[in-house]
Design an enzyme around this catalytic site. Structure first.
Site, mmCIF file in Angstrom:
data_model
loop_
_atom_site.group_PDB
_atom_site.id
_atom_site.type_symbol
_atom_site.label_atom_id
_atom_site.label_comp_id
_atom_site.label_asym_id
_atom_site.label_seq_id
_atom_site.Cartn_x
_atom_site.Cartn_y
_atom_site.Cartn_z
ATOM 1 N N HIS A 141 0.844 -1.190 0.000
ATOM 2 C CA HIS A 141 0.000 0.000 0.000
ATOM 3 C C HIS A 141 0.880 1.241 0.000
ATOM 4 O O HIS A 141 1.767 1.393 0.856
ATOM 5 C CB HIS A 141 -0.907 0.010 1.237
ATOM 6 C CG HIS A 141 -1.766 1.240 1.313
ATOM 7 N ND1 HIS A 141 -2.766 1.515 0.402
ATOM 8 C CD2 HIS A 141 -1.741 2.290 2.178
ATOM 9 C CE1 HIS A 141 -3.333 2.662 0.717
ATOM 10 N NE2 HIS A 141 -2.732 3.154 1.782
ATOM 11 N N LYS A 162 0.019 10.993 1.411
ATOM 12 C CA LYS A 162 0.848 10.380 0.367
ATOM 13 C C LYS A 162 0.446 10.871 -1.026
ATOM 14 O O LYS A 162 1.306 11.238 -1.836
ATOM 15 C CB LYS A 162 0.729 8.857 0.437
ATOM 16 C CG LYS A 162 1.206 8.238 1.735
ATOM 17 C CD LYS A 162 1.139 6.730 1.682
ATOM 18 C CE LYS A 162 -0.277 6.209 1.594
ATOM 19 N NZ LYS A 162 -1.084 6.488 2.800
ATOM 20 N N ASP A 180 -1.854 3.669 -4.670
ATOM 21 C CA ASP A 180 -2.645 2.812 -3.790
ATOM 22 C C ASP A 180 -2.125 1.381 -3.680
ATOM 23 O O ASP A 180 -1.896 0.899 -2.569
ATOM 24 C CB ASP A 180 -4.116 2.777 -4.229
ATOM 25 C CG ASP A 180 -4.979 2.041 -3.215
ATOM 26 O OD1 ASP A 180 -4.914 2.399 -2.029
ATOM 27 O OD2 ASP A 180 -5.710 1.117 -3.604
ATOM 28 N N ARG A 248 20.711 13.099 14.839
ATOM 29 C CA ARG A 248 20.883 14.370 14.138
ATOM 30 C C ARG A 248 21.880 14.258 12.988
ATOM 31 O O ARG A 248 21.856 15.087 12.068
ATOM 32 C CB ARG A 248 21.351 15.440 15.142
ATOM 33 C CG ARG A 248 20.377 15.719 16.270
ATOM 34 C CD ARG A 248 19.169 16.483 15.762
ATOM 35 N NE ARG A 248 19.544 17.811 15.307
ATOM 36 C CZ ARG A 248 19.645 18.887 16.093
ATOM 37 N NH1 ARG A 248 19.390 18.764 17.390
ATOM 38 N NH2 ARG A 248 19.971 20.056 15.596
#
Length: 320
Positions: A141, A162, A180, A248
C-alpha cells in the site's frame, strides 16, 4: 500470471514462432515442476543432462553433438534427457526430431516444441520473458513514483498525505508509476521492480478532489509503466519526543525487507509547514550520493575531528 507451458506457448508462440510438434497436453504442465528438485532447475537453456533445464533446447550445436555419439552413448543421453522430466524439449533452427526421440517423448509424455529461430535468440527471449512472468510478487500500500531517476515508494498511514505529496512531486516534473496498490516483483537477485495494476494505471486518488487521471492532466511524460524500487519514504506524524530520538547526523535511515531484498527506508516526519516535496527530492539526492560512496554525516564527523586536532594545544614542555 504465466505458470504453465501452455500459457507460455500461447503468449510467446507468434513472436518466437513456436509450434507444437506433439499433441497439446490435456493437463496444464507447470514450469516450476511438481517435485522439489525440479523447482530448483533453471527454467531454460541448451541441452544439459548434468544440470537439467525445465525447458531443454536442442539447436544445431546440440544436434551435431548427438550425431557424433555412438548408439550406446546416444541412447543413454536421450534416456537421461527424458528421465529428468523436463516440461518440454524445444527444437530450434527448424530442426525436426527423429523418430526415436519422438517415440521416447511419447513414452515419457514430454511435449516437443519447434521453432525456426536460432537457439540463442529463442533462449534469450524466453529467459527474459519467464524471469518477469514467474518472478515472486508482492503488493504494497502506497504511492510509487519516480524522483530524479530513482523509484521511490511513499508509505504511511491512511490520510497522512501520500497522494497530495505525489501530486506535488508530479507538478515538479517527476513521474508516477502506481497509486494505492503498486505491485512489486523480484526480477533479479538485487532488483525489485514495481508496476501498476492495469485497472489503476494513470489514476491518482486525492482526498477532496476524487480520482485524477494524471496522463490526461499532465501529459504522457508524467507517467511511467515500471521502475526499479530504490528508496522507501515512510511518512509519519511524530511528536516532539519521537523527533528528539532521531539521530541528528545520520537521520532516520533504516531498511525495509521487500521480497527478501533490503531496501533503504527513510522515516520522514509530517508536520504543518514542512515542504515535503523538497524534502523528498533532498532525500533522493542524498541517497544517490550514498550509492556513489559519499555520506555527508561521515564527512561532517571527519571534518570536526580534523578541526579539533588542529586546535588542540601542545602538551606542556613541548617546544615549538
Amino acid at each position: 500470471m504465466i505458470d504453465s507451458l501452455q500459457s507460455v506457448v500461447d503468449q510467446t508462440g507468434p513472436q518466437l514462432k513456436l509450434r507444437w510438434l506433439t499433441a497439446v497436453p490435456a493437463r496444464e504442465l507447470p514450469l516450476r515442476g511438481d517435485a522439489p528438485e525440479q523447482a530448483q532447475h533453471s527454467l531454460i537453456g541448451s541441452l544439459n543432462c548434468i544440470h537439467p533445464n525445465r525447458l531443454q533446447v536442442i539447436g544445431r550445436p546440440e544436434q551435431l553433438y548427438l550425431k557424433t555419439l555412438g548408439s550406446t552413448a546416444y541412447g543413454e543421453t536421450i534416456n537421461k534427457l527424458f528421465a529428468d522430466r523436463p516440461a518440454a524439449v524445444i527444437f530450434t533452427d527448424g530442426i525436426e526430431p527423429d523418430a526415436d526421440i519422438r517415440e521416447r517423448a511419447a513414452h515419457a509424455q514430454t511435449p516437443l516444441l519447434g521453432s525456426s529461430l536460432g537457439d540463442q535468440d529463442l533462449i534469450n527471449h524466453l529467459r527474459y520473458f519467464l524471469t518477469h512472468a514467474l518472478a515472486e510478487r508482492k503488493t504494497l500500500h502506497g504511492v510509487f513514483i519516480e524522483v530524479l531517476g530513482m523509484g521511490v515508494l511513499l508509505i504511511g498511514d491512511p490520510a497522512v498525505g501520500k497522494s497530495e505529496l505525489a501530486l506535488d512531486l508530479i507538478t515538479r516534473g517527476h513521474r508516477i508509476i502506481a497509486d494505492d496498490a503498486p505491485r512489486f516483483a523480484r526480477i533479479a537477485p538485487e532488483v525489485v521492480e514495481g508496476t501498476c495494476p492495469e485497472t489503476l494505471r494513470d489514476f491518482l486518488e486525492v482526498r477532496g478532489l476524487g480520482i485524477l487521471n494524471i496522463r490526461a492532466m499532465f501529459g504522457e511524460g508524467a507517467v511511467m509503466r515500471n521502475k526499479t524500487l530504490n528508496l522507501i519514504i515512510d511518512l509519519q506524524p511524530l511528536d516532539h519526543q519521537q523527533l528528539a530520538c532521531i539521530d541528528r547526523l545520520s537521520g532516520s535511515l533504516s531498511v525495509m525487507n521487500v521480497l527478501g531484498l533490503a531496501v533503504p527506508k527513510i522515516t520522514m516526519p509530517v508536520a504543518p509547514g514542512r515542504n515535503l516535496a523538497i524534502l523528498v527530492e533532498a532525500a533522493v539526492r542524498h541517497q544517490i550520493l550514498r550509492i556513489r560512496g559519499y555520506d555527508a554525516g561521515v564527512d561532517f564527523i571527519d571534518r570536526q575531528a580534523r578541526a579539533i586536532g588542529q586546535d588542540r594545544p601542545d602538551p606542556p614542555g613541548t617546544r615549538r
